[in-house]
Design an enzyme around this catalytic site. Structure first.
Site, short mmCIF file in Angstrom:
data_model
loop_
_atom_site.label_atom_id
_atom_site.label_comp_id
_atom_site.label_asym_id
_atom_site.label_seq_id
_atom_site.Cartn_x
_atom_site.Cartn_y
_atom_site.Cartn_z
N ASP A 62 50.27 34.52 38.45
CA ASP A 62 49.41 35.69 38.30
C ASP A 62 48.56 35.57 37.05
OD1 ASP A 62 48.64 38.61 38.80
OD2 ASP A 62 49.46 38.69 36.76
N TYR B 225 42.89 38.92 30.63
CA TYR B 225 43.77 38.14 29.77
C TYR B 225 42.97 37.09 28.99
CZ TYR B 225 47.29 40.13 32.95
OH TYR B 225 48.05 40.97 33.71
N LYS C 291 42.87 39.67 39.37
CA LYS C 291 42.67 41.11 39.40
C LYS C 291 41.19 41.47 39.33
CE LYS C 291 47.19 41.64 37.30
NZ LYS C 291 47.40 40.28 36.77
#
Length: 348
Positions: A57, A62, A87
């Site tokens: 993931d 990030y 995401k």
């Protein structure tokens, strides 16, 4: 590092399967100003592949694109049999210098970008395309709507972003799923209420829920997990160590979603759990790691080691035999909520 024969579980009503242990990409990008050099980050992903982990993931957020870039480097030529989630909800805009940043820097060595929230149809489609480019991959298996609750945006911001998702963003996700571009869609959050509300606007295959189902908290048992089971939605239990305190640190992930020093009542609960562990001669980290997949709604437990050595420790915990009497003791001492499924087959 020898490979582990990880079991897999099917995501919702899809044909996608995830290994019961997954690797998260937030720490690799320098979350909380953690120092993780590029080569070390790539080495963690490579070691996870060698160990047999099949679920990874990441997210644009990030490291402002750094996690996707580094994870893609390691996965690019070993993608067969691997499931990847990223995401949507944040687009990245370039900044020429640190002085130009309007969003506080929360990462060590972030890429020269900063986030702009966008949950619209166009925003979701752009985010998906940009992620593929940063990853350097032709596809991902799972797209998750990232951090759309009130704790991320406040009441007014949440209302706007939720309307954008309901009126367009969900349609983009569903279109990508129906076209076969991705195999599953869902949300990645740390707020249970927003997941329950999400069923009002569409059909979801999977939720990534952080710091809400572990040995310190089992609140999803009350309404979320039963609702997920009814709707054919699976859950990824991220944060099995509750941000670190169940792995030996004093850092805890509280309701704000921001990691901080643990308060006294959490420290007392951890001490009680440690006492049971000492009685049965097992590490608390092993119990915390193995706890989540006892629930049938949970398909994978997601961890975020920052080095191959930390990953090796996690794998040792994963493979540590835990006697059934340990889980019985947790239930008998009411250290887990009533109705909690335990790895020995008992329900507390």
């Amino acid at each position: 590092m020898s490979a582990t024969a990880f079991k897999t579980r099917r995501v919702g009503r899809t044909d996608l399967e995830l290994t019961e242990l997954g690797l998260g990409g937030a720490t690799l990008a320098g979350m909380g100003n953690t120092e993780v050099p590029d080569e070390q980050a790539r080495a963690v992903v490579t070691a996870a592949l060698d160990a047999g982990i099949g679920y990874y993931d990441t997210a644009p957020h990030y490291g402002d694109g750094r996690s996707e870039h580094l994870m893609g480097d390691a996965l690019r030529y070993r993608q067969d049999g691997v499931a990847i989630s990223t995401k949507v909800g944040r687009l990245l805009r370039p900044v020429r210098s640190e002085a130009e940043r309007t969003v506080p820097r929360g990462w060590t060595y972030p890429f020269p970008f900063e986030i702009k929230y966008d949950y619209t149809y166009d925003g979701v489609m752009r985010s998906y395309e940009h992620s593929l480019q940063r990853l350097g991959l032709g596809h991902v298996e799972i797209l998750l709507v990232h951090d759309i609750g009130t704790k991320s945006h406040g009441d007014e911001g949440y209302k706007k972003h939720w309307a954008d998702l309901a009126n367009g963003g969900y349609r983009a996700l569903d279109e990508l799923r129906r076209n076969g571009d991705v195999k599953a869609i869902g949300l990645g959050v740390n707020e249970v209420p927003i997941l329950l509300q999400s069923f009002e606007i569409g059909s979801w295959d999977i939720f990534l829920l952080a710091n809400r189902y572990n040995l310190l908290e089992q609140s999803p048992l009350e309404s979320l997990f039963p609702t997920c089971a009814k709707n054919g939605t699976s859950v990824i239990a991220a944060g099995p160590f509750a941000a670190g305190i169940l792995a030996g640190t004093n850092v805890w992930g509280p309701d704000t979603g921001q990691y901080q020093a643990a308060p006294p009542h959490i420290i007392e609960k951890v001490k009680a759990l440690q006492a049971v562990c000492q009685t049965h001669n097992i590490p608390l980290g092993a119990a915390a790691l193995q706890f989540g997949v006892a629930h049938p709604t949970v398909v994978s437990v997601l961890t975020g080691p920052k080095s191959p050595a930390e990953l090796d420790g996690i794998l040792k915990w994963w493979n540590t035999p835990i006697p059934g009497g340990f889980w019985d003791a947790l239930a008998d001492q009411k250290l887990v909520a009533p109705g909690t499924p335990l790895p020995n087959g008992r329900v507390a």
